[in-house]
Scaffold this motif. Sequence first.
Motif, PDB file in Angstrom:
ATOM      1  N   UNK A 107       0.829  -1.211   0.000  1.00 55.78           N
ATOM      2  CA  UNK A 107       0.000   0.000   0.000  1.00 55.78           C
ATOM      3  C   UNK A 107       0.862   1.258   0.000  1.00 55.78           C
ATOM      4  N   UNK A 108       1.956   1.245   0.750  1.00 52.24           N
ATOM      5  CA  UNK A 108       2.869   2.395   0.805  1.00 52.24           C
ATOM      6  C   UNK A 108       3.464   2.664  -0.568  1.00 52.24           C
ATOM      7  N   UNK A 109       3.803   1.607  -1.295  1.00 51.47           N
ATOM      8  CA  UNK A 109       4.345   1.776  -2.649  1.00 51.47           C
ATOM      9  C   UNK A 109       3.312   2.436  -3.558  1.00 51.47           C
ATOM     10  N   UNK A 110       2.051   2.015  -3.443  1.00 56.37           N
ATOM     11  CA  UNK A 110       1.006   2.623  -4.254  1.00 56.37           C
ATOM     12  C   UNK A 110       0.818   4.094  -3.943  1.00 56.37           C
ATOM     13  N   UNK A 111       0.800   4.439  -2.653  1.00 59.25           N
ATOM     14  CA  UNK A 111       0.635   5.842  -2.252  1.00 59.25           C
ATOM     15  C   UNK A 111       1.832   6.671  -2.695  1.00 59.25           C
ATOM     16  N   UNK A 112       3.016   6.127  -2.494  1.00 54.91           N
ATOM     17  CA  UNK A 112       4.232   6.860  -2.823  1.00 54.91           C
ATOM     18  C   UNK A 112       4.323   7.182  -4.303  1.00 54.91           C
ATOM     19  N   UNK A 113       3.977   6.231  -5.151  1.00 50.98           N
ATOM     20  CA  UNK A 113       4.078   6.443  -6.588  1.00 50.98           C
ATOM     21  C   UNK A 113       3.163   7.575  -7.050  1.00 50.98           C
ATOM     22  N   UNK A 114       2.014   7.714  -6.412  1.00 53.19           N
ATOM     23  CA  UNK A 114       1.099   8.803  -6.762  1.00 53.19           C
ATOM     24  C   UNK A 114       1.669  10.167  -6.376  1.00 53.19           C
ATOM     25  N   UNK A 115       2.484  10.224  -5.316  1.00 53.26           N
ATOM     26  CA  UNK A 115       3.073  11.479  -4.830  1.00 53.26           C
ATOM     27  C   UNK A 115       1.989  12.479  -4.430  1.00 53.26           C
ATOM     28  N   UNK A 116       1.218  12.188  -3.379  1.00 54.62           N
ATOM     29  CA  UNK A 116       0.055  13.029  -3.048  1.00 54.62           C
ATOM     30  C   UNK A 116       0.378  14.481  -2.754  1.00 54.62           C
ATOM     31  N   UNK A 145       8.061  14.147  -4.223  1.00 52.02           N
ATOM     32  CA  UNK A 145       8.604  13.969  -5.574  1.00 52.02           C
ATOM     33  C   UNK A 145       9.723  12.938  -5.586  1.00 52.02           C
ATOM     34  N   UNK A 146      10.606  12.985  -4.575  1.00 50.63           N
ATOM     35  CA  UNK A 146      11.719  12.040  -4.518  1.00 50.63           C
ATOM     36  C   UNK A 146      11.233  10.611  -4.298  1.00 50.63           C
ATOM     37  N   UNK A 147      10.245  10.446  -3.412  1.00 51.41           N
ATOM     38  CA  UNK A 147       9.713   9.109  -3.138  1.00 51.41           C
ATOM     39  C   UNK A 147       9.046   8.531  -4.375  1.00 51.41           C
ATOM     40  N   UNK A 148       8.250   9.359  -5.052  1.00 52.94           N
ATOM     41  CA  UNK A 148       7.567   8.886  -6.248  1.00 52.94           C
ATOM     42  C   UNK A 148       8.560   8.598  -7.363  1.00 52.94           C
ATOM     43  N   UNK A 149       9.598   9.416  -7.461  1.00 53.37           N
ATOM     44  CA  UNK A 149      10.639   9.185  -8.462  1.00 53.37           C
ATOM     45  C   UNK A 149      11.236   7.796  -8.291  1.00 53.37           C
ATOM     46  N   UNK A 150      11.457   7.398  -7.050  1.00 53.55           N
ATOM     47  CA  UNK A 150      12.076   6.104  -6.782  1.00 53.55           C
ATOM     48  C   UNK A 150      11.122   4.936  -7.026  1.00 53.55           C
ATOM     49  N   UNK A 151       9.868   5.042  -6.549  1.00 53.64           N
ATOM     50  CA  UNK A 151       8.948   3.919  -6.711  1.00 53.64           C
ATOM     51  C   UNK A 151       8.396   3.804  -8.128  1.00 53.64           C
ATOM     52  N   UNK A 196       6.599  22.008   4.861  1.00 52.11           N
ATOM     53  CA  UNK A 196       5.778  21.774   3.681  1.00 52.11           C
ATOM     54  C   UNK A 196       6.653  21.679   2.433  1.00 52.11           C
ATOM     55  N   UNK A 197       7.710  22.493   2.388  1.00 48.78           N
ATOM     56  CA  UNK A 197       8.659  22.396   1.280  1.00 48.78           C
ATOM     57  C   UNK A 197       9.381  21.046   1.324  1.00 48.78           C
ATOM     58  N   UNK A 198       9.751  20.623   2.539  1.00 49.36           N
ATOM     59  CA  UNK A 198      10.402  19.321   2.706  1.00 49.36           C
ATOM     60  C   UNK A 198       9.469  18.205   2.237  1.00 49.36           C
ATOM     61  N   UNK A 199       8.177  18.325   2.586  1.00 48.57           N
ATOM     62  CA  UNK A 199       7.209  17.292   2.221  1.00 48.57           C
ATOM     63  C   UNK A 199       7.037  17.197   0.708  1.00 48.57           C
ATOM     64  N   UNK A 200       7.008  18.341   0.015  1.00 46.99           N
ATOM     65  CA  UNK A 200       6.871  18.318  -1.440  1.00 46.99           C
ATOM     66  C   UNK A 200       8.108  17.676  -2.063  1.00 46.99           C
ATOM     67  N   UNK A 201       9.286  18.037  -1.559  1.00 52.95           N
ATOM     68  CA  UNK A 201      10.519  17.430  -2.058  1.00 52.95           C
ATOM     69  C   UNK A 201      10.521  15.929  -1.787  1.00 52.95           C
ATOM     70  N   UNK A 202      10.116  15.532  -0.575  1.00 53.33           N
ATOM     71  CA  UNK A 202      10.054  14.120  -0.226  1.00 53.33           C
ATOM     72  C   UNK A 202       9.051  13.381  -1.099  1.00 53.33           C
TER      73      UNK A 202
END
Length: 517
Positions: free
Chosen positions: A36-45, A332-338, A324-330
């Motif tokens: 489930x985490x992989x699915x959420x991460x790929x979307x990059x909410x 994009x980075x998380x989704x980039x990886x998954x 909030x800036x950290x969260x947006x960067x995180x």
Amino acid sequence: MVQTAPRPRAGDTVTSVGDRRAKGLSGNSVGLLGSAVIGISTVAPVYCLTSTLGPTVGQVGVQMPAVFLAGFLPMLLVAFAYRELNKAVPDCGTSFTWTVQAFGPRIGWMCGWGLVIATIIVLSNLAGVATSFFYLLLGQITGSGTVAGLDGNRPVHVLTCLAFIAVATAVSYRGMTATKGVQYALVGLQLAVLAAFVTMALVKARTGGLPGSIDFSWSWLNPFAVESFAAFTAGLSLSIFMFWGWDACLTVNEETQGSAKTPGRAALISMAVLVGSYLLTAVAAQMFAGVGTEGTGLGNPGTADNVFAALADPVLGTALGVLLFVAVLASAAASLQTTFLPVARTVLAMSTYQALPPSFARVHPRFKSPGRATVAAGTATGAFYAVMSFLSENVLIDTIYALGLMICFYYSITAFACAWYFRRELGRSPRDALFKGVFPLLGGVLLAAVFGKTLYDMWNPEYGSGSSVMGVGSVFVIGVGLLLLGVVLMLVMRRRSPAFFRGEVLTRSTPALVVED
């Protein structure tokens, strides 16, 4: 020794196994939560929200929450199709494998191509977003406009972007264990910051006295209140993009515990978390900032591409706003990886079944990951972004706009494949009729309609960046051109792998091939 091989060599003994999970991937390495985490991460909410809240309000005003719900509906219906197909055929090729078995090799190949090219576009975009927010965050921390301005330096931007792609490729290359650990932290950070943002925005909005703030109304959830059908479809297209990527948890089904049922459940959990996050954030942001076109209003065109940058300090305060800036960067980075997961595993499956060159079917002996396919995806992403960036900023923007076409293309085909694959089982029970037939078919029709409407709108040069080629919108040229490129590559592969295209390699009853040396 037993190993996976896409094509048996002379002298090899070929045997079959009862299922298709024989590609050499690391089985049972992901549980329900990890999937489930992989699915959420790929979307990059968080990234999707900051870049989509503004444009959606610009199209539909206060009906933004209703449009988010409308975009969720076809995705939910398609998710049922993925769940049922995965139960029957837990193969990492997902859309490609299922569509080949339902409609044959040519439609299946194009469906796989749609997934691959959509993912390459998204990967390049995510890398660019991660780069932009990296320098924006550094500028916030250091208080230096010069540092923040490095993002506008094209060579620096592209080199940094390539570095992000290389790191994401390396993490994905090391297999599911490395991927899972990184994602828990990054997704947890995103959801925690979103929760803090929603809470603070609602509290401050209810205290009153804020410029532009508005009271909540249940009419915000009424999609029929949108002023025009054109505005509704434009907002719906944005909403569908916001949900894209949840199917990544299906592409790791061969590495998931309980591969027949767990990925489907994880997909539905991901969808529930996403729609809940989107609705709460949309309502909270709308109540706090309103939909005006000035200041912090969500309709302000000057902040439409990055709403959280404008709302970070007013909502969370200076000290916490940087999170909030950290969260947006995180995000994009998380989704980039998954996002490397679905493209690498689709390419792996296509190669295993002889739809692509055999070298892409190689699995790393230590990490149990599709190493060659992952590196190829990373290389293609880096080259694509670098070329597009230096070619034209408008071309890069229009390529991203063309993404919606690819998403609707392969999702709708997969949904139709589900109804056709299970056509003989639909009369067995009401459940089978609904989840294997009616729901997937309805989801496919809805996405096909969005595909057709988007294709029509793309013809207009005003769609996207406003560029055109011989009077035709460049977004149309790029979108249709990428699909036609897939047709050309398919014709090339038909000459190299005639057995696959004759329907001799992958059919409804095809087991995996295992080669014994």
